[in-house]
Write a protein that holds these residues in place. Structure first.
Motif, PDB file in Angstrom:
ATOM      1  N   PRO A 130       0.599 -48.898  13.441  1.00 41.47           N
ATOM      2  CA  PRO A 130      -0.351 -48.828  12.326  1.00 41.47           C
ATOM      3  C   PRO A 130      -1.374 -47.697  12.462  1.00 41.47           C
ATOM      4  O   PRO A 130      -2.084 -47.396  11.521  1.00 41.47           O
ATOM      5  N   ILE A 131      -1.459 -47.066  13.613  1.00 41.37           N
ATOM      6  CA  ILE A 131      -2.442 -46.000  13.827  1.00 41.37           C
ATOM      7  C   ILE A 131      -1.755 -44.658  13.645  1.00 41.37           C
ATOM      8  O   ILE A 131      -0.774 -44.364  14.320  1.00 41.37           O
ATOM      9  N   PRO A 132      -2.242 -43.824  12.711  1.00 45.07           N
ATOM     10  CA  PRO A 132      -1.612 -42.520  12.500  1.00 45.07           C
ATOM     11  C   PRO A 132      -1.746 -41.641  13.743  1.00 45.07           C
ATOM     12  O   PRO A 132      -2.713 -41.774  14.502  1.00 45.07           O
ATOM     13  N   PRO A 133      -0.797 -40.730  13.998  1.00 41.74           N
ATOM     14  CA  PRO A 133      -0.824 -39.888  15.199  1.00 41.74           C
ATOM     15  C   PRO A 133      -2.120 -39.110  15.386  1.00 41.74           C
ATOM     16  O   PRO A 133      -2.618 -38.968  16.492  1.00 41.74           O
ATOM     17  N   GLU A 134      -2.690 -38.596  14.279  1.00 44.71           N
ATOM     18  CA  GLU A 134      -3.934 -37.819  14.417  1.00 44.71           C
ATOM     19  C   GLU A 134      -5.099 -38.669  14.911  1.00 44.71           C
ATOM     20  O   GLU A 134      -6.029 -38.177  15.525  1.00 44.71           O
ATOM     21  N   ALA A 135      -5.065 -39.954  14.663  1.00 41.04           N
ATOM     22  CA  ALA A 135      -6.130 -40.848  15.136  1.00 41.04           C
ATOM     23  C   ALA A 135      -5.953 -41.199  16.606  1.00 41.04           C
ATOM     24  O   ALA A 135      -6.896 -41.621  17.256  1.00 41.04           O
ATOM     25  N   GLN A 136      -4.762 -41.019  17.139  1.00 43.70           N
ATOM     26  CA  GLN A 136      -4.508 -41.323  18.538  1.00 43.70           C
ATOM     27  C   GLN A 136      -4.940 -40.198  19.464  1.00 43.70           C
ATOM     28  O   GLN A 136      -5.189 -40.404  20.628  1.00 43.70           O
ATOM     29  N   GLU A 137      -5.014 -38.989  18.937  1.00 41.92           N
ATOM     30  CA  GLU A 137      -5.404 -37.833  19.741  1.00 41.92           C
ATOM     31  C   GLU A 137      -6.925 -37.760  19.831  1.00 41.92           C
ATOM     32  O   GLU A 137      -7.630 -38.167  18.919  1.00 41.92           O
ATOM     33  N   PRO A 138      -7.441 -37.203  20.941  1.00 42.58           N
ATOM     34  CA  PRO A 138      -8.889 -37.051  21.048  1.00 42.58           C
ATOM     35  C   PRO A 138      -9.410 -36.136  19.933  1.00 42.58           C
ATOM     36  O   PRO A 138      -8.733 -35.210  19.512  1.00 42.58           O
ATOM     37  N   ASN A 139     -10.586 -36.411  19.486  1.00 41.50           N
ATOM     38  CA  ASN A 139     -11.200 -35.650  18.402  1.00 41.50           C
ATOM     39  C   ASN A 139     -11.877 -34.409  18.988  1.00 41.50           C
ATOM     40  O   ASN A 139     -13.078 -34.391  19.194  1.00 41.50           O
ATOM     41  N   ILE A 140     -11.097 -33.378  19.235  1.00 42.26           N
ATOM     42  CA  ILE A 140     -11.613 -32.137  19.796  1.00 42.26           C
ATOM     43  C   ILE A 140     -11.683 -31.116  18.672  1.00 42.26           C
ATOM     44  O   ILE A 140     -10.656 -30.707  18.129  1.00 42.26           O
ATOM     45  N   LEU A 141     -12.889 -30.705  18.332  1.00 44.41           N
ATOM     46  CA  LEU A 141     -13.042 -29.740  17.253  1.00 44.41           C
ATOM     47  C   LEU A 141     -13.035 -28.306  17.760  1.00 44.41           C
ATOM     48  O   LEU A 141     -12.501 -27.420  17.126  1.00 44.41           O
ATOM     49  N   VAL A 142     -13.646 -28.060  18.926  1.00 45.74           N
ATOM     50  CA  VAL A 142     -13.716 -26.715  19.470  1.00 45.74           C
ATOM     51  C   VAL A 142     -12.956 -26.676  20.789  1.00 45.74           C
ATOM     52  O   VAL A 142     -13.220 -27.471  21.692  1.00 45.74           O
ATOM     53  N   ARG A 143     -12.015 -25.760  20.857  1.00 50.18           N
ATOM     54  CA  ARG A 143     -11.212 -25.612  22.071  1.00 50.18           C
ATOM     55  C   ARG A 143     -11.554 -24.300  22.757  1.00 50.18           C
ATOM     56  O   ARG A 143     -11.726 -23.280  22.098  1.00 50.18           O
ATOM     57  N   GLU A 144     -11.627 -24.339  24.078  1.00 54.42           N
ATOM     58  CA  GLU A 144     -11.853 -23.127  24.869  1.00 54.42           C
ATOM     59  C   GLU A 144     -10.498 -22.477  25.118  1.00 54.42           C
ATOM     60  O   GLU A 144      -9.628 -23.055  25.744  1.00 54.42           O
ATOM     61  N   LEU A 145     -10.340 -21.251  24.616  1.00 58.48           N
ATOM     62  CA  LEU A 145      -9.085 -20.528  24.787  1.00 58.48           C
ATOM     63  C   LEU A 145      -9.090 -19.653  26.027  1.00 58.48           C
ATOM     64  O   LEU A 145      -8.049 -19.411  26.630  1.00 58.48           O
ATOM     65  N   ASP A 146     -10.269 -19.150  26.387  1.00 61.32           N
ATOM     66  CA  ASP A 146     -10.400 -18.325  27.587  1.00 61.32           C
ATOM     67  C   ASP A 146     -11.839 -18.381  28.054  1.00 61.32           C
ATOM     68  O   ASP A 146     -12.745 -18.713  27.283  1.00 61.32           O
ATOM     69  N   HIS A 147     -12.040 -18.045  29.319  1.00 64.60           N
ATOM     70  CA  HIS A 147     -13.358 -18.180  29.931  1.00 64.60           C
ATOM     71  C   HIS A 147     -13.436 -17.192  31.084  1.00 64.60           C
ATOM     72  O   HIS A 147     -12.462 -17.015  31.815  1.00 64.60           O
ATOM     73  N   ARG A 148     -14.580 -16.535  31.218  1.00 69.02           N
ATOM     74  CA  ARG A 148     -14.787 -15.677  32.386  1.00 69.02           C
ATOM     75  C   ARG A 148     -16.264 -15.699  32.755  1.00 69.02           C
ATOM     76  O   ARG A 148     -17.138 -15.933  31.902  1.00 69.02           O
ATOM     77  N   LYS A 149     -16.518 -15.472  34.033  1.00 65.74           N
ATOM     78  CA  LYS A 149     -17.889 -15.472  34.530  1.00 65.74           C
ATOM     79  C   LYS A 149     -17.990 -14.399  35.594  1.00 65.74           C
ATOM     80  O   LYS A 149     -17.181 -14.345  36.523  1.00 65.74           O
ATOM     81  N   SER A 150     -19.009 -13.534  35.440  1.00 62.54           N
ATOM     82  CA  SER A 150     -19.203 -12.443  36.379  1.00 62.54           C
ATOM     83  C   SER A 150     -20.666 -12.032  36.372  1.00 62.54           C
ATOM     84  O   SER A 150     -21.266 -11.867  35.310  1.00 62.54           O
ATOM     85  N   ASP A 151     -21.224 -11.890  37.541  1.00 60.67           N
ATOM     86  CA  ASP A 151     -22.598 -11.391  37.701  1.00 60.67           C
ATOM     87  C   ASP A 151     -23.609 -12.160  36.849  1.00 60.67           C
ATOM     88  O   ASP A 151     -24.499 -11.581  36.228  1.00 60.67           O
ATOM     89  N   GLY A 152     -23.453 -13.473  36.775  1.00 56.92           N
ATOM     90  CA  GLY A 152     -24.401 -14.311  36.048  1.00 56.92           C
ATOM     91  C   GLY A 152     -24.227 -14.339  34.540  1.00 56.92           C
ATOM     92  O   GLY A 152     -25.065 -14.869  33.821  1.00 56.92           O
ATOM     93  N   ILE A 153     -23.129 -13.756  34.058  1.00 55.78           N
ATOM     94  CA  ILE A 153     -22.853 -13.751  32.622  1.00 55.78           C
ATOM     95  C   ILE A 153     -21.551 -14.511  32.384  1.00 55.78           C
ATOM     96  O   ILE A 153     -20.518 -14.194  32.964  1.00 55.78           O
TER      97      ILE A 153
END
Length: 84
Positions: A4-27
């Motif tokens: 009775p639960i549609p597939p979209e309701a079973q998935e976590p409600n993530i609106l913003v996804r991180e596609l890439d990430h980097r950190k260097s010298d405090g930035i």
């Protein structure tokens, strides 16, 4: 058995996804995608000054903006100003 639960309701409600990430010298730079609006965003956090900014970028320019966020921000490709 019928689920009775549609597939979209079973998935976590993530609106913003991180596609890439980097950190260097405090930035820290993040490449983000908003699943609801389909917008691609660049987020920058400067740890030393506690300043941050975020701006939307066309998908075709996403990787270039991710690698050169200050250049994109300097030329008006931003919608949120640097805040300390």
């Amino acid at each position: 058995m019928i689920n009775p639960i549609p597939p979209e309701a079973q998935e976590p409600n993530i609106l913003v996804r991180e596609l890439d990430h980097r950190k260097s010298d405090g930035i820290e730079v993040m490449l983000l995608w908003n699943a609801r609006t389909k917008a691609v965003l660049i987020s920058v956090v400067e740890e030393r000054s506690a300043a941050s900014f975020q701006f939307e970028v066309p998908p075709a320019n996403a990787l270039d903006a991710f690698h050169h966020p200050y250049a994109y921000a300097a030329y008006g490709h931003h919608d949120t100003a640097l805040a300390a």
